[in-house]
Design a protein around this motif. Sequence first.
Motif, PDB file in Angstrom:
ATOM      1  N   VAL A   1      -8.821  -1.913  -3.128  1.00  0.00           N
ATOM      2  CA  VAL A   1      -8.523  -0.757  -2.287  1.00  0.00           C
ATOM      3  C   VAL A   1      -9.624   0.294  -2.377  1.00  0.00           C
ATOM      4  O   VAL A   1      -9.804   1.105  -1.465  1.00  0.00           O
ATOM      5  CB  VAL A   1      -7.161  -0.157  -2.663  1.00  0.00           C
ATOM      6  CG1 VAL A   1      -6.055  -1.142  -2.386  1.00  0.00           C
ATOM      7  CG2 VAL A   1      -7.143   0.261  -4.130  1.00  0.00           C
ATOM      8  N   ARG A   2     -10.407   0.270  -3.474  1.00  0.00           N
ATOM      9  CA  ARG A   2     -11.518   1.225  -3.576  1.00  0.00           C
ATOM     10  C   ARG A   2     -12.678   0.839  -2.659  1.00  0.00           C
ATOM     11  O   ARG A   2     -13.604   1.637  -2.453  1.00  0.00           O
ATOM     12  CB  ARG A   2     -11.999   1.298  -5.017  1.00  0.00           C
ATOM     13  CG  ARG A   2     -10.936   1.828  -5.982  1.00  0.00           C
ATOM     14  CD  ARG A   2     -11.527   2.037  -7.357  1.00  0.00           C
ATOM     15  NE  ARG A   2     -10.503   2.487  -8.296  1.00  0.00           N
ATOM     16  CZ  ARG A   2     -10.087   3.732  -8.444  1.00  0.00           C
ATOM     17  NH1 ARG A   2     -10.626   4.668  -7.685  1.00  0.00           N
ATOM     18  NH2 ARG A   2      -9.164   4.043  -9.330  1.00  0.00           N
TER      19      ARG A   2
ATOM     20  N   TYR B   1      -0.569  -0.628  -0.357  1.00  0.00           N
ATOM     21  CA  TYR B   1      -1.710   0.080   0.256  1.00  0.00           C
ATOM     22  C   TYR B   1      -1.895  -0.452   1.674  1.00  0.00           C
ATOM     23  O   TYR B   1      -1.928  -1.678   1.879  1.00  0.00           O
ATOM     24  CB  TYR B   1      -2.993  -0.148  -0.537  1.00  0.00           C
ATOM     25  CG  TYR B   1      -4.088   0.825  -0.163  1.00  0.00           C
ATOM     26  CD1 TYR B   1      -4.216   2.022  -0.836  1.00  0.00           C
ATOM     27  CD2 TYR B   1      -4.967   0.551   0.890  1.00  0.00           C
ATOM     28  CE1 TYR B   1      -5.229   2.921  -0.486  1.00  0.00           C
ATOM     29  CE2 TYR B   1      -5.965   1.446   1.240  1.00  0.00           C
ATOM     30  CZ  TYR B   1      -6.086   2.626   0.549  1.00  0.00           C
ATOM     31  OH  TYR B   1      -7.062   3.522   0.902  1.00  0.00           O
TER      32      TYR B   1
ATOM     33  N   ILE C   1       0.198   7.912  -6.791  1.00  0.00           N
ATOM     34  CA  ILE C   1      -1.003   7.085  -6.682  1.00  0.00           C
ATOM     35  C   ILE C   1      -1.288   6.514  -8.060  1.00  0.00           C
ATOM     36  O   ILE C   1      -1.555   7.256  -9.015  1.00  0.00           O
ATOM     37  CB  ILE C   1      -2.206   7.897  -6.168  1.00  0.00           C
ATOM     38  CG1 ILE C   1      -1.890   8.504  -4.790  1.00  0.00           C
ATOM     39  CG2 ILE C   1      -3.447   7.022  -6.089  1.00  0.00           C
ATOM     40  CD1 ILE C   1      -2.995   9.394  -4.258  1.00  0.00           C
TER      41      ILE C   1
ATOM     42  N   SER D   1      -3.242   4.258 -11.007  1.00  0.00           N
ATOM     43  CA  SER D   1      -4.636   4.228 -11.465  1.00  0.00           C
ATOM     44  C   SER D   1      -5.455   3.195 -10.694  1.00  0.00           C
ATOM     45  O   SER D   1      -6.681   3.323 -10.597  1.00  0.00           O
ATOM     46  CB  SER D   1      -4.684   3.924 -12.963  1.00  0.00           C
ATOM     47  OG  SER D   1      -4.064   2.668 -13.216  1.00  0.00           O
ATOM     48  N   SER D   2      -4.791   2.198 -10.147  1.00  0.00           N
ATOM     49  CA  SER D   2      -5.474   1.177  -9.353  1.00  0.00           C
ATOM     50  C   SER D   2      -5.757   1.646  -7.943  1.00  0.00           C
ATOM     51  O   SER D   2      -6.397   0.925  -7.166  1.00  0.00           O
ATOM     52  CB  SER D   2      -4.626  -0.092  -9.311  1.00  0.00           C
ATOM     53  OG  SER D   2      -3.361   0.184  -8.720  1.00  0.00           O
ATOM     54  N   GLY D   3      -5.268   2.844  -7.600  1.00  0.00           N
ATOM     55  CA  GLY D   3      -5.441   3.349  -6.260  1.00  0.00           C
ATOM     56  C   GLY D   3      -4.320   2.957  -5.329  1.00  0.00           C
ATOM     57  O   GLY D   3      -4.303   3.359  -4.160  1.00  0.00           O
TER      58      GLY D   3
END
Length: 668
Positions: free
Chosen positions: A111-112, A172, A201, A203-205
Amino acid sequence: MALPDTAPLLVGLLLLFHAFGAWAIVEVTMEDKVEVMAGETAQITCMFTTDEGLGGTTIQWFYVLPNKERQRIYNKEPMHEAAEQNTLFTHRISLNVNGTAAVLAIRDVGVRDNLEFICVIKTLTPEEAEGRTQLQVFKSPTFPTIEAVETGISVNEEAPSKIGSCRVKNGYPKPNITWYRNNMPLRNTPPEVVVTSSTTIESSGLFSVQSELTMKVKKEHKDAVFYCEVIYFVPGATKMTESQHINITVYYLPTEVNIWVESPKGKIKEGDTLELRCDNNGNYPSSITTIKHQNSEYSVENKTMVRTNVKRLDGGVYECTFEETDNFDEISGSTKVSVNYLESAVITPKDSIAVMEGEELKASCNALSSLQTSTTWFKNEKLVSKGNTLSVKSATLETAGMYKCVVTVPEMEGMKTSSTLQVNVKGSPQILGPDVQEVETYETTVNLTCSATGFPAPTIMWTTSDGKNLNALQTETEDGAQSVVTFKITSNVKVFCNASNDFGSKVVEFNIKTILNTTLTTITSMPTISTTTRSTTTISSDTVVHTTPTATTTTSTNTITDDTVTQNTSTNYVNDPVQTPTKSPNIKKESKGFVIAIIIIAIFLLAILGSVLYFLYKKGRICGRSGKQDFSKRKSSKDNIVVEMKSDNTEEAILLGVNGEKQQPNDQ
């Protein structure tokens, strides 16, 4: 390598184009966005065209930082290409150029990586062109979880009450939650319906979303089904998933109370177990339920009241009352219970009745009941009459006996009562059996039974033909009396049973005949030659044989059984026949003395009679002596005793009966 040789050439070409003022044309075409699921490989294509051809083309890839600056991640020159070091994509990207298409591959996207990517195409001339593509990464959330409130909710609550919460994790872009009641979406419309959502949200986004539903409940919500729906996105589509369905407990006051008979089904009779059930259309927890009957109050367990062995007084109105303990409001309902009864049967006259023989017998039987009854009369388990009245026009001794009146309720099984009436018929006694009864016995002791009917109960007396009174045991029976007498017998005798009461008497005669059961068995000895004259006398209970053998040598064999004498004679040399009386095993021990006495008396009488007849024969007073005569034919007297005699001198035999009757002779 070839670079030192070609560099001057390329520089020369560039100066030539610049001198003549000719610039290359470069064009780049890219998709607006590329969608991919997290964890997969994203491919971003850059289509380009240039007049210079591919030999001097430089391709560069960038992504846009949050501050809008560019970060180069890949550079491809005509003689060299490589991924930029120390970026997010250093070890995850590769470039594949096929003609005019440059494809950037990004492995294991997350997702980043949801960024904007730029493709820049440069030629040997100062001209360049670029294109942009937005990379969109998707992640499906977990299955939604829903939790309902554990406690019940009262409709009397003024503020909205919490119904439940719904939570979905790791999605997401951010998923959306919508609440439903009975398949209808619930919108946030305070104060009736309030939906509160919160987003986290990770930590993994990824996004986690929680939604809580509160609302004012009503009675009609007691059977409602609640659930939440989650909407999330995937490449090129939108998806939806539903949570499990939940119910809530709604407490509300009743508006109606009902009470009814749970058991027995149908009509109720005395002795039954009564089960009443009370219920209402509310479910308020803080309440008390009671059942009242005739100012008595009964506790209720599990909405049920039980009364065992009910009586008619247990009938009436039963009222069930519901009381709410918060505000002490009451509401009640009632029902009427009828307990059917059948009283004991009453016979008139009571217990017993006595009528004269020939008169009319009448009796009635009644039992008070709340329902229609049916009456029947029985005697000796046999139906004799139907209806309340028992009537016999002309009573006989057979009419006497025990009568049973049975009263039943046809429409209710098991509802029955009964009573008995002893009917006595006054009259002269009657003795069961013929007036004269023959009795034959081998025993020395006999038991005689005499049963007589009549009312009053007759007195039974026993007498013998010689005028003796016999002591006997007398017992009363249902319709008279019975007497049993036991006595010893030594000879034939007559016994009389005399039954009498106030209205007459009856006599029955028993003729008792004794039977002596004795068996003689003949044992024949081995034949011997002898000139000795010997007399042998054989006597049984039924047969006496006296034999006087002649001097002639003959062989005689006599076989004697019960009531039979058989004589066989042959012309062989004589033996000495010996006849041994043997008693039958059937003879009773107590009859041995009597048999011996009879045998001794018979021998003595035969000896005397033989002597007299022999004397008369010698004097010539009877039968001429005209040669040898053999009287072997027997004639049985009533006592079955036969005497056979033979003379020692004249070889003549004379057969005489016990009474002195001469028998017809036969040749030997």
